[in-house]
Design an enzyme around this catalytic site. Sequence first.
Site, short mmCIF file in Angstrom:
data_model
loop_
_atom_site.label_atom_id
_atom_site.label_comp_id
_atom_site.label_asym_id
_atom_site.label_seq_id
_atom_site.Cartn_x
_atom_site.Cartn_y
_atom_site.Cartn_z
N THR A 82 1.83 10.04 4.32
CA THR A 82 0.94 11.06 3.75
C THR A 82 -0.42 11.09 4.44
OG1 THR A 82 0.68 9.37 2.08
CG2 THR A 82 1.81 11.37 1.39
N LYS A 122 -8.77 5.69 6.22
CA LYS A 122 -7.55 5.12 5.64
C LYS A 122 -7.91 3.99 4.67
CE LYS A 122 -4.43 6.39 9.35
NZ LYS A 122 -3.66 5.95 10.51
N GLY A 123 -7.35 4.05 3.49
CA GLY A 123 -7.53 2.96 2.53
C GLY A 123 -8.72 3.10 1.61
N LYS A 170 -11.07 -0.70 -1.52
CA LYS A 170 -10.83 -1.57 -0.37
C LYS A 170 -12.00 -1.33 0.61
CE LYS A 170 -5.86 -0.78 -0.86
NZ LYS A 170 -4.67 -0.11 -0.33
N GLU A 179 0.08 -3.22 4.70
CA GLU A 179 -1.06 -2.30 4.81
C GLU A 179 -1.09 -1.59 6.17
OE1 GLU A 179 -3.67 -0.73 3.96
OE2 GLU A 179 -3.99 -1.42 1.92
N ASP A 180 -1.49 -0.33 6.17
CA ASP A 180 -1.64 0.39 7.44
C ASP A 180 -3.11 0.60 7.80
OD1 ASP A 180 -2.17 2.32 5.42
OD2 ASP A 180 -1.86 3.90 6.89
N ASP A 226 0.88 -1.16 0.00
CA ASP A 226 0.00 0.00 0.00
C ASP A 226 0.93 1.22 0.00
OD1 ASP A 226 -2.30 1.68 0.49
OD2 ASP A 226 -1.66 1.78 2.58
N LEU A 227 0.41 2.38 -0.34
CA LEU A 227 1.29 3.57 -0.42
C LEU A 227 1.18 4.45 0.83
CD1 LEU A 227 3.16 5.49 -2.04
CD2 LEU A 227 1.08 6.50 -3.00
N ASP A 228 0.01 5.12 0.98
CA ASP A 228 -0.15 6.10 2.06
C ASP A 228 -0.09 5.40 3.42
OD1 ASP A 228 -0.73 8.44 0.37
OD2 ASP A 228 -2.60 7.40 -0.12
N ASN A 272 -3.52 9.57 -6.80
CA ASN A 272 -2.27 10.33 -6.89
C ASN A 272 -1.05 9.43 -6.73
OD1 ASN A 272 -3.34 13.11 -6.97
ND2 ASN A 272 -4.17 12.58 -4.95
N SER A 302 -2.64 0.60 -4.25
CA SER A 302 -3.08 1.77 -3.49
C SER A 302 -4.44 2.27 -3.97
CB SER A 302 -2.05 2.90 -3.67
OG SER A 302 -2.58 4.13 -3.23
N ALA A 303 -5.21 2.82 -3.04
CA ALA A 303 -6.52 3.40 -3.40
C ALA A 303 -6.36 4.79 -4.01
CB ALA A 303 -7.39 3.50 -2.15
N SER A 304 -5.18 5.36 -3.87
CA SER A 304 -5.00 6.77 -4.26
C SER A 304 -4.87 6.96 -5.76
CB SER A 304 -3.75 7.33 -3.58
OG SER A 304 -3.47 8.61 -4.09
C1 BG6 Z 1 -5.63 6.01 0.36
C2 BG6 Z 1 -5.62 6.83 1.63
O1 BG6 Z 1 -4.37 5.47 0.15
O2 BG6 Z 1 -5.98 6.81 -0.76
C3 BG6 Z 1 -6.93 7.57 1.81
O3 BG6 Z 1 -5.42 5.98 2.73
C4 BG6 Z 1 -7.22 8.40 0.56
O4 BG6 Z 1 -6.86 8.40 2.94
C5 BG6 Z 1 -7.24 7.46 -0.66
O5 BG6 Z 1 -8.45 9.08 0.67
C6 BG6 Z 1 -7.54 8.18 -1.96
O6 BG6 Z 1 -6.50 9.07 -2.25
P1 BG6 Z 1 -6.51 10.15 -3.40
O7 BG6 Z 1 -5.07 10.59 -3.46
O8 BG6 Z 1 -6.97 9.49 -4.64
O9 BG6 Z 1 -7.44 11.24 -2.97
MG MG Z 2 -2.63 3.25 3.60
#
Ligand code: BG6
Ligand code: MG
Length: 232
Positions: A22, A50-51, A150, A174-175, A14-16, A123, A119-121
Amino acid sequence: MQKKSMTITGCIFDLDGVIVDTAGYHYQSWKKLANGLGFDFAEEENEAMKGISRMDSLDVVLSIGGIEKTQEEKLELAKQKNDLYLSQLSDLSSDHLLPGVKDFLDLLRSKGMSIALGSASKNARFVIDKLGIKSYFDAMVDGNDVSRSKPDPEVFLTAAELIHRKPAELVVFEDSQKGLIASNEGGFISCGVGDPEVLTNALFVLESFEGLTLEGLSQHILQSRSHHSSIS
Ligand code: BG6
Ligand code: MG
């Protein structure tokens, strides 16, 4: 006594909160957005965020404030949150990698292990670029590549497919509880990174990657499995 061994062929990160800290930036951005809407968003409430995806997180924040918005307004608020988040990342560099991450990635590379991101992000690729660790990854799956957030295992199963590895041979780091449920659901070896009191869905929990070896990782897995089987 002869030590038992086991087969691990790769790791999914996982990333964040695992590779880079972050989570605080995400929290500060949601808090600012909530404050602008006239209510507060406490740090304890952030654990559940988170996640999960940006839009799912927005729904959580709006429900805390008891606020209803149209889909169009929600998209605008999500954009505002993301602008706030990105404005905090301008100085992001390899200095922000969490302790031991770089050494552990080097170790995995030197041992020929597969490495993927889950990762769910949305970014994630941008953040990985800024951290200067893109070349370590055989595959990257992020919020742009999946349709289910997730705790659905889609993000990890897609990553496993891309690196041609079986979930049972992959350790997911994973955190978040949601991410650990996703990992368990997909049949991966679930390692929490953070507080064991919080990460109760993990097979075992590491405080950080500092000093982690592959033998150490195998021993954690074997010990936790024998502990779980002796109490079930
Ligand atoms: C996850 C974070 O990795 O990504 C969440 O734990 C975050 O807090 C989610 O909301 C989505 O991220 P982003 O960068 O697409 O807004
Ligand atoms: Mg995370």
